[in-house]
Design an enzyme around this catalytic site. Sequence first.
Site, PDB file in Angstrom:
ATOM      1  N   GLU A 101       5.542   3.964 -10.072  1.00  0.00           N
ATOM      2  CA  GLU A 101       5.238   5.297 -10.591  1.00  0.00           C
ATOM      3  C   GLU A 101       4.172   5.939  -9.693  1.00  0.00           C
ATOM      4  OE1 GLU A 101       3.188   6.693 -14.822  1.00  0.00           O
ATOM      5  OE2 GLU A 101       3.298   4.584 -14.292  1.00  0.00           O
ATOM      6  N   ASP A 207     -10.010  -7.210  -7.959  1.00  0.00           N
ATOM      7  CA  ASP A 207     -10.521  -6.573  -6.728  1.00  0.00           C
ATOM      8  C   ASP A 207     -10.981  -5.158  -7.087  1.00  0.00           C
ATOM      9  OD1 ASP A 207     -11.170  -6.148  -4.088  1.00  0.00           O
ATOM     10  OD2 ASP A 207      -9.108  -5.879  -3.397  1.00  0.00           O
TER      11      ASP A 207
HETATM   12  P1  ADP Z   1      -3.458  -0.832   0.373  1.00  0.00           P
HETATM   13  O1  ADP Z   1      -2.893  -2.008  -0.385  1.00  0.00           O
HETATM   14  O2  ADP Z   1      -2.828  -0.627   1.705  1.00  0.00           O
HETATM   15  O3  ADP Z   1      -4.976  -0.837   0.402  1.00  0.00           O
HETATM   16  P2  ADP Z   1      -3.456   0.986  -1.917  1.00  0.00           P
HETATM   17  O4  ADP Z   1      -2.682   0.299  -2.971  1.00  0.00           O
HETATM   18  O5  ADP Z   1      -4.933   0.976  -2.023  1.00  0.00           O
HETATM   19  O6  ADP Z   1      -3.011   0.461  -0.458  1.00  0.00           O
HETATM   20  O7  ADP Z   1      -2.922   2.460  -1.842  1.00  0.00           O
HETATM   21  C1  ADP Z   1      -3.313   3.345  -0.813  1.00  0.00           C
HETATM   22  C2  ADP Z   1      -3.705   4.707  -1.399  1.00  0.00           C
HETATM   23  O8  ADP Z   1      -2.568   5.273  -2.024  1.00  0.00           O
HETATM   24  C3  ADP Z   1      -4.765   4.586  -2.482  1.00  0.00           C
HETATM   25  O9  ADP Z   1      -6.047   4.706  -1.980  1.00  0.00           O
HETATM   26  C4  ADP Z   1      -4.420   5.744  -3.393  1.00  0.00           C
HETATM   27  O10 ADP Z   1      -5.053   6.915  -2.938  1.00  0.00           O
HETATM   28  C5  ADP Z   1      -2.930   5.898  -3.249  1.00  0.00           C
HETATM   29  N1  ADP Z   1      -2.177   5.275  -4.346  1.00  0.00           N
HETATM   30  C6  ADP Z   1      -2.083   3.940  -4.630  1.00  0.00           C
HETATM   31  N2  ADP Z   1      -1.266   3.728  -5.678  1.00  0.00           N
HETATM   32  C7  ADP Z   1      -0.833   4.945  -6.067  1.00  0.00           C
HETATM   33  C8  ADP Z   1       0.050   5.404  -7.090  1.00  0.00           C
HETATM   34  N3  ADP Z   1       0.660   4.554  -7.918  1.00  0.00           N
HETATM   35  N4  ADP Z   1       0.236   6.733  -7.218  1.00  0.00           N
HETATM   36  C9  ADP Z   1      -0.377   7.608  -6.389  1.00  0.00           C
HETATM   37  N5  ADP Z   1      -1.179   7.244  -5.385  1.00  0.00           N
HETATM   38  C10 ADP Z   1      -1.424   5.931  -5.218  1.00  0.00           C
END
Ligand code: ADP
Length: 299
Positions: A101, A207
């Site tokens: 989502e 984390d």
């Molecule tokens: P990584 O595992 O590469 O660190 P993240 O899971 O932190 O990546 O996601 C990268 C960025 O994408 C986050 O900092 C956030 O801004 C955005 N993001 C992560 N999950 C979602 C989501 N479900 N919906 C919208 N944006 C998201």
Amino acid sequence: MNASLLQEVTALLQAEHGGAIKIRDNNSVGGGCISQAEKLTLEDGSCFFLKSHAHAPPQMFEAEAAGLKAMAAVTPPSAMTPLRIPKVLGTGTRQPFILMEFIEEGRPKPSFSADFGRQLAEFHRASQSERFGFKMNNYIGSTPQPNPWTDRWLDFWREHRLAHQFELARRQGLTDASFNQLADRLLQRVDDHLAAPEEKAVLMHGDLWGGNYLVDKTGHAVLIDPATYYGRREADLAMTHLFGGFDAAFYRGYEEVWPLAAGSDDRLEIYKLYHLLNHLNLFGSSYRGGCLSIMRRFA
Ligand code: ADP
């Protein structure tokens, strides 16, 4: 997006929608540390979040999906809005990705921090369990994080958290003889420092730094990018203290619902050490001083 990735993602989106779909837009999202992140917008305007990494370590996204699903399954009994966790649509079988989502971001409500603290405490309390670990190993950043089911927290923390990171640092040549001596002494003293309070395991984000939550359109927190396992809740809170992003109202909210036992400040330091060691392993020797000061204090 290559053809094979597009095919797998489309199949998951069609299963979610119960019919044919078409991706209208595909925009990259910044802010990630490890993978490529994209916002997919379908013809009907609905949006999804895709994270992919051609050379992801084994099972990285499967472990993230398992963590998000486990967290989403926790249902606190209170009337308060529960912590929001993005719904996972699936992971890749032919190449590494996770599809979930998309969280549209909004502005925090005035009571955001206190609500977030209360929600996390409710979440922890509702997820209590007997054993420590998780159904699978996962990653903390890109460092492997072992989660074998373990009856005793002290054994889990000593072996699978501290000793594991010490060993990675040793193997990478990031430690010297005096660091290793302190590490060995601290491992022997884990029981002295962490035995009390004898709390049960709770499901942890694992984390929880300021970059691993979003604020949704309703002004509430959404947890992302977890390193989920069952552990003692102070270990989850320790990470919130390390790199900012959580204010006094958050901790007040948490303790309103489920106060921490006396002596938590010292225990939090030892729990922080795990994350500092992980940073030492991931980013190098600039984190050694921070590790050593905690090790000297408690070894
Ligand atoms: P990584 O595992 O590469 O660190 P993240 O899971 O932190 O990546 O996601 C990268 C960025 O994408 C986050 O900092 C956030 O801004 C955005 N993001 C992560 N999950 C979602 C989501 N479900 N919906 C919208 N944006 C998201």
